[in-house]
Design a protein around this motif. Structure first.
Motif: not given
Length: 189
Positions: A115-118, A144-148, A150-156, A180-184
């Protein structure tokens, strides 16, 4: 894309590269083994209780590799394909999908590294500063794994495409995707 220099002595060295059409059979086997059927139950990312059928077939994978705005990133350890993901450039960032880590290699940090390389790849290759993904809302452990990370559930929420067997055959009537989204950041290491 190149070697994963951050690997510790107990983590296998990974090599990253863009998939080619010659990888299609191995990619189809890897992706399906991670998501569907009994083989997927060896890892924790299985969808076997939610969906039957294939996650992807050779034609679908070939079509994906032929897209100009898409890169399928593969990770190899010792010359063996151990993980992959789809990266798609969009107008509002990059889309991350089809994340697959060989079931017998899950739970040891390999997914975190891929994921970090992506994330580094979409920043470096396309200048993208936002990563988006869709995850089945029933997969709370995966969300939960993605949230740990740095990803955020947008609610969409997006409906599951019932009737389109290219996504699998649903085993329950309430499937849907959450975004889910994350600002990089600029300094992804």
């Amino acid at each position: 894309m190149g070697n994963d220099d951050a690997a510790s002595l107990d983590e296998p060295a990974l090599t990253y590269r863009a998939a080619t059409t010659g990888d299609v059979p191995a990619l189809v086997e890897l992706v399906n083994s991670c998501y569907r059927g009994d083989s997927s139950r060896r890892g924790w990312t299985t969808e076997a209780d939610l969906l039957d059928g294939q996650r992807v077939d050779k034609d679908g994978m070939g079509e994906l590799l032929g897209r100009t705005n898409t890169l399928v990133l593969v990770a190899e350890a010792g010359g063996e394909l151990v993980a992959c993901c789809e990266l798609r450039r969009g107008t509002s960032g990059a889309y991350f999908g089809m994340f697959s880590v060989r079931p017998t290699a899950q739970g040891a940090g390999l997914g975190r590294r891929v994921l970090a390389e992506a994330e580094r790849t979409v920043v470096r290759t396309w200048g993208c500063r936002l990563m988006r993904m869709k995850v089945l809302k029933q997969r709370q452990d995966l969300i939960s794994w993605y949230e740990r990370r740095g990803y955020t559930n947008t609610g969409r929420i997006s409906p599951f495409p019932y009737g389109d067997e290219s996504f699998g055959r649903p085993r329950r009537p309430d499937l849907a995707f959450v975004e889910l989204t994350r600002e990089l950041p600029d300094d992804l290491d």
